[in-house]
Design an enzyme around this catalytic site. Sequence first.
Site, PDB file in Angstrom:
ATOM      1  N   ASN A 151      48.518 131.170  32.784  1.00 46.29           N
ATOM      2  CA  ASN A 151      49.325 131.390  31.571  1.00 46.29           C
ATOM      3  C   ASN A 151      49.152 130.292  30.528  1.00 46.29           C
ATOM      4  O   ASN A 151      49.150 130.557  29.327  1.00 46.29           O
ATOM      5  CB  ASN A 151      50.808 131.583  31.930  1.00 46.29           C
ATOM      6  N   LYS A 174      40.970 123.685  40.774  1.00 43.51           N
ATOM      7  CA  LYS A 174      40.678 125.108  40.953  1.00 43.51           C
ATOM      8  C   LYS A 174      41.487 125.882  39.930  1.00 43.51           C
ATOM      9  O   LYS A 174      42.696 126.060  40.082  1.00 43.51           O
ATOM     10  CB  LYS A 174      41.050 125.598  42.356  1.00 43.51           C
ATOM     11  N   GLU A 247      55.056 123.361  41.159  1.00 42.24           N
ATOM     12  CA  GLU A 247      55.736 123.796  39.927  1.00 42.24           C
ATOM     13  C   GLU A 247      55.730 125.311  39.969  1.00 42.24           C
ATOM     14  O   GLU A 247      54.687 125.933  39.759  1.00 42.24           O
ATOM     15  CB  GLU A 247      54.976 123.288  38.691  1.00 42.24           C
ATOM     16  N   LEU A 248      56.891 125.907  40.235  1.00 40.72           N
ATOM     17  CA  LEU A 248      56.900 127.341  40.585  1.00 40.72           C
ATOM     18  C   LEU A 248      57.642 128.186  39.542  1.00 40.72           C
ATOM     19  O   LEU A 248      57.849 127.758  38.414  1.00 40.72           O
ATOM     20  CB  LEU A 248      57.504 127.494  41.976  1.00 40.72           C
ATOM     21  N   CYS A 281      56.671 129.661  32.203  1.00 38.51           N
ATOM     22  CA  CYS A 281      57.610 129.426  33.316  1.00 38.51           C
ATOM     23  C   CYS A 281      58.992 129.019  32.814  1.00 38.51           C
ATOM     24  O   CYS A 281      59.988 129.267  33.479  1.00 38.51           O
ATOM     25  CB  CYS A 281      57.043 128.367  34.241  1.00 38.51           C
TER      26      CYS A 281
HETATM   27  P1  NAD Z   1      49.669 132.482  41.659  1.00 37.22           P
HETATM   28  O1  NAD Z   1      50.578 131.699  42.507  1.00 37.22           O
HETATM   29  O2  NAD Z   1      49.234 133.817  42.116  1.00 37.22           O
HETATM   30  O3  NAD Z   1      48.308 131.676  41.336  1.00 37.22           O
HETATM   31  C1  NAD Z   1      48.297 130.380  40.800  1.00 37.22           C
HETATM   32  C2  NAD Z   1      47.069 129.644  41.325  1.00 37.22           C
HETATM   33  O4  NAD Z   1      47.148 129.540  42.735  1.00 37.22           O
HETATM   34  C3  NAD Z   1      45.748 130.349  41.028  1.00 37.22           C
HETATM   35  O5  NAD Z   1      44.767 129.387  40.744  1.00 37.22           O
HETATM   36  C4  NAD Z   1      45.437 131.055  42.330  1.00 37.22           C
HETATM   37  O6  NAD Z   1      44.083 131.321  42.523  1.00 37.22           O
HETATM   38  C5  NAD Z   1      45.949 130.037  43.340  1.00 37.22           C
HETATM   39  N1  NAD Z   1      46.304 130.586  44.663  1.00 37.22           N
HETATM   40  C6  NAD Z   1      46.783 131.821  44.952  1.00 37.22           C
HETATM   41  N2  NAD Z   1      47.002 131.937  46.285  1.00 37.22           N
HETATM   42  C7  NAD Z   1      46.654 130.751  46.844  1.00 37.22           C
HETATM   43  C8  NAD Z   1      46.651 130.250  48.173  1.00 37.22           C
HETATM   44  N3  NAD Z   1      47.065 130.989  49.208  1.00 37.22           N
HETATM   45  N4  NAD Z   1      46.235 128.980  48.389  1.00 37.22           N
HETATM   46  C9  NAD Z   1      45.842 128.208  47.363  1.00 37.22           C
HETATM   47  N5  NAD Z   1      45.812 128.636  46.069  1.00 37.22           N
HETATM   48  C10 NAD Z   1      46.206 129.883  45.818  1.00 37.22           C
HETATM   49  O7  NAD Z   1      50.331 132.487  40.240  1.00 37.22           O
HETATM   50  P2  NAD Z   1      50.731 133.693  39.344  1.00 37.22           P
HETATM   51  O8  NAD Z   1      51.848 134.372  40.020  1.00 37.22           O
HETATM   52  O9  NAD Z   1      49.579 134.465  38.883  1.00 37.22           O
HETATM   53  O10 NAD Z   1      51.280 132.795  38.102  1.00 37.22           O
HETATM   54  C11 NAD Z   1      52.466 132.981  37.511  1.00 37.22           C
HETATM   55  C12 NAD Z   1      53.546 132.180  38.203  1.00 37.22           C
HETATM   56  O11 NAD Z   1      53.351 130.805  37.956  1.00 37.22           O
HETATM   57  C13 NAD Z   1      54.914 132.520  37.662  1.00 37.22           C
HETATM   58  O12 NAD Z   1      55.811 132.640  38.732  1.00 37.22           O
HETATM   59  C14 NAD Z   1      55.276 131.301  36.836  1.00 37.22           C
HETATM   60  O13 NAD Z   1      56.649 131.068  36.691  1.00 37.22           O
HETATM   61  C15 NAD Z   1      54.592 130.213  37.589  1.00 37.22           C
HETATM   62  N6  NAD Z   1      54.380 129.054  36.725  1.00 37.22           N
HETATM   63  C16 NAD Z   1      55.152 127.957  36.926  1.00 37.22           C
HETATM   64  C17 NAD Z   1      55.013 126.861  36.078  1.00 37.22           C
HETATM   65  C18 NAD Z   1      55.853 125.615  36.256  1.00 37.22           C
HETATM   66  O14 NAD Z   1      55.519 124.600  35.654  1.00 37.22           O
HETATM   67  N7  NAD Z   1      56.905 125.646  37.031  1.00 37.22           N
HETATM   68  C19 NAD Z   1      54.102 126.916  35.023  1.00 37.22           C
HETATM   69  C20 NAD Z   1      53.349 128.068  34.860  1.00 37.22           C
HETATM   70  C21 NAD Z   1      53.493 129.135  35.713  1.00 37.22           C
END
Ligand code: NAD
Length: 516
Positions: A151, A174, A247-248, A281
């Site tokens: 994002n 990554k 950071e979720l 987020c």
């Molecule tokens: P996601 O968790 O699916 O993916 C994020 C990253 O993690 C990608 O690079 C992906 O390839 C990797 N990934 C996925 N599974 C993995 C695993 N098992 N092991 C290691 N890496 C893995 O993210 P998404 O759902 O597409 O993104 C949106 C989410 O991210 C939303 O929930 C949003 O709130 C959150 N987000 C949080 C913040 C913050 O700062 N708190 C900022 C931006 C986005």
Amino acid sequence: MCPQFDDHSQRVVSTGTETRAVIAPATGEPLGSVPESTAQDVTAAVETARKRQAQWAEVPLETRGAVIEQFAELVLTHRKSFLDTLQAETGKSRQTALEELLDIQSTCEHAVDRGPAALADEPRKPAFSLLSIATVTYEPVGVVGVISPWNYPLNLAMVDTIPALLAGNAVVLKPDEKTPYGALLLAALLEQAGLPDGLFQIVAGDGETVGGRLIETVDYVSFTGGTETGRAIAEQAGRNLIDCSLELGGNNPLVVLDDADIQQAAGGAASACFSNVGQLCLSAERIYVERSIYDTFVRAFVEETERLTLGTDQSFGADLGSLINETQLQKVQSHVDSARESGATVQTGGRPRPDVGPYCYEPTVLTDVAPDSRVACEETFGPVVSVTPVDSEAEAIERANDSPYGLNASVWSGDLERGEHIARQINCGTVCVNDGFTVAWSATDAPMGGMGESGIGRRHGPEGIRRYTESRTVAVSRVGPLEFPDQLPTEWLVTGFVGISRLRRRLKRTIRTVRD
Ligand code: NAD
């Protein structure tokens, strides 16, 4: 295929033949393709990084800072390439892309300005004053694995990478599979800025294979993404006994009190909810308004929302761009549909806009939303918000806190003291008064992160730099081993110890009373 986007693809650490297509959200068409890394490539990248890190840690902090300053300058110089790339791979509006790009400047500036203090040796209270010394030193952890989302692919990669590099670490990044190009451009500029070869590397591919192997091999993992992925990553990091920051997600509340400037709150709420089409987020997804101003607020908020323009071209004209892909579009639509089915009213929006782009969706304001509906309870991560009246401050706080998440919140009031008083009762890592999120995010010297299911650890502030270090206490005795002297009977020593402890406690109490 567009050659412009394949220019930096060779920077991916990859020995295999597999590639992955990258799709432009604005058109749904392929932009290009990027080589995939194998698990062995990840191991090799981390091994190289580990060798280079040892030398980098010996480089004076000032020199490391100079590389980062030069990198910040190069990002500005190449701003057009970055904006084009960001828009192409995320579908965001040019205005949002610009905000993201400028944020890299703040990240670099914060690291260079505050790094020296955060990383400096610290004298601490020793075991015995005069007889001993205790000093804490902050050592780099080694190789940091950064796993970033789609994002905000540039600034969320850099907000974790830059302080790690400054603290003397190597980084293997990554990026999300959907948005690798911006990261590759960043790698090219870090190298041009003078970062030694191998200190910042990019591995590409799916989360489980490439991300999974990264966590197996690095010394710290810095993850930004969804809560369920965060849980899996924390488990894996736990098994390997490495530290991590997560950071979720969030389902962020915004509270409008009865003394708020309604027009200002309505405008502020529109940016808080719809920036980056809600794929942020920190976006507000639940608004609670004191009942006496509820109708007026809803009217003003709908007007502000309807003023927002959608577009996917490269001008600065449009406020909002596209969602990232079909999956995200389906999720947004299904949250709105299920809210409607359980009685919600769509005040504005609620429709996809294929005439603008295949994944575009109108900013949507819902009222009469059931408290147990998906919109109210889950993160939509799209341009959808519910507005609900509340009968008191206490109810506003209770509703705001009624979530397993705790990332960001916002409170609007004409009385700053009242706003701050409410803010202190909301269980989120950041709470903004009279602003949606910028006032907290841009305070780079203050920590930022989530409570509850929104994460672990903090970025920004000294915390965001020190997380990439191991503290080491160096304790020195000026008088040799600190042991009970053999020559005195134990009985005397115990009596002396007890007497001195009591005297010290009494003295400290007296000093506190006099001082207060
Ligand atoms: P996601 O968790 O699916 O993916 C994020 C990253 O993690 C990608 O690079 C992906 O390839 C990797 N990934 C996925 N599974 C993995 C695993 N098992 N092991 C290691 N890496 C893995 O993210 P998404 O759902 O597409 O993104 C949106 C989410 O991210 C939303 O929930 C949003 O709130 C959150 N987000 C949080 C913040 C913050 O700062 N708190 C900022 C931006 C986005």
